[in-house]
Design an enzyme around this catalytic site. Structure first.
Site: not given
Length: 235
Positions: A115, A215, A217
């Site tokens: 990001c 993202h 994660e």
């Protein structure tokens, strides 16, 4: 002592935070990042903002680098005036992470930008940012609800590192209101959203220097993190 897992440095936020009885400045990182890298087989070292003069020294302690998401970059870094919706800059973090990225590229340390981290890569390479994406694409689908991730599809560009890791149209977690505008020198665009937004960039001619606008994660797909850890093990 010999390490059994590649050590991945992850940059941190620099912000005010509250916990328990405390309300004070903090260098912090959402635990999603550390858990994701650990699940992918890496160990984690958090890298809070420091003097950029020490970036190469500290980078020498790790095998790979993640440039985490977070605050908007200072528009002055790409010679722009701040948009009304651009967040307050955090110059200490900007300077530190630019120093880390430049040291990583110099030493060919594998790096994954997430990001803001991808946007930093583009700015470091001389590119610019769109400071409020809804102005360009006409919708809020990349960040429909503050504080929550939203899924949308990305399409990798054939022949890129991104396409080798995500070979087909893939749903990813998104939460951003800024994006790449002019692409920096020596970067190749390696994925798009359906509305044309640049979703991944790669430094050309490097084994692993990849930025993604989404993202990873925030979801269970470990393909990018595992690729970073593999590259770090070989560096």
């Amino acid at each position: 002592m010999r390490r059994t897992r590649p050590l991945i440095g992850i940059t941190t936020y620099l912000t005010r935070a509250r916990w328990g009885a405390w309300d004070c400045p903090a260098a912090l990182l959402p635990a999603l990042y550390t858990a994701h890298v650990q699940r992918a087989g890496g160990a984690v070292l958090m890298l809070p903002p420091d003097d950029p003069a020490h970036a190469a020294e500290l980078l020498g302690a790790v095998d790979g680098l993640v440039l985490a998401g977070g605050d908007d970059l200072d528009p002055a870094l790409y010679d722009a005036v701040a948009h009304p919706r651009t967040g307050a800059p955090v110059p200490e973090r900007d300077r530190w992470e630019l120093g880390l990225l430049e040291a990583a590229l110099e030493a060919d340390v594998p790096v994954l930008g997430i990001c803001r981290g991808m946007q930093l890569m583009n700015v470091q390479a001389g590119g610019t940012l769109c400071q409020h994406l809804p102005d360009e694409v006409g919708h809020t689908g990349h960040n429909p609800a503050p504080g929550a991730f939203h899924d949308h599809a990305v399409v990798p560009v054939p022949g890129t590192l991104t396409a080798s890791l995500l070979p087909a149209r893939t749903d990813v977690a998104t939460h951003h209101h800024q994006a790449v505008a002019d692409v920096g020198k020596d970067l190749a665009v390696s994925a798009h959203a359906d509305d044309g937004t640049v979703e991944a960039v790669e430094y050309e001619g490097r084994a692993f220097a990849l930025g993604v606008q989404w993202h990873p994660e925030a979801r269970d797909d470990l393909r990018l993190a595992k690729a970073l850890v593999r590259a770090a093990a070989q560096s």
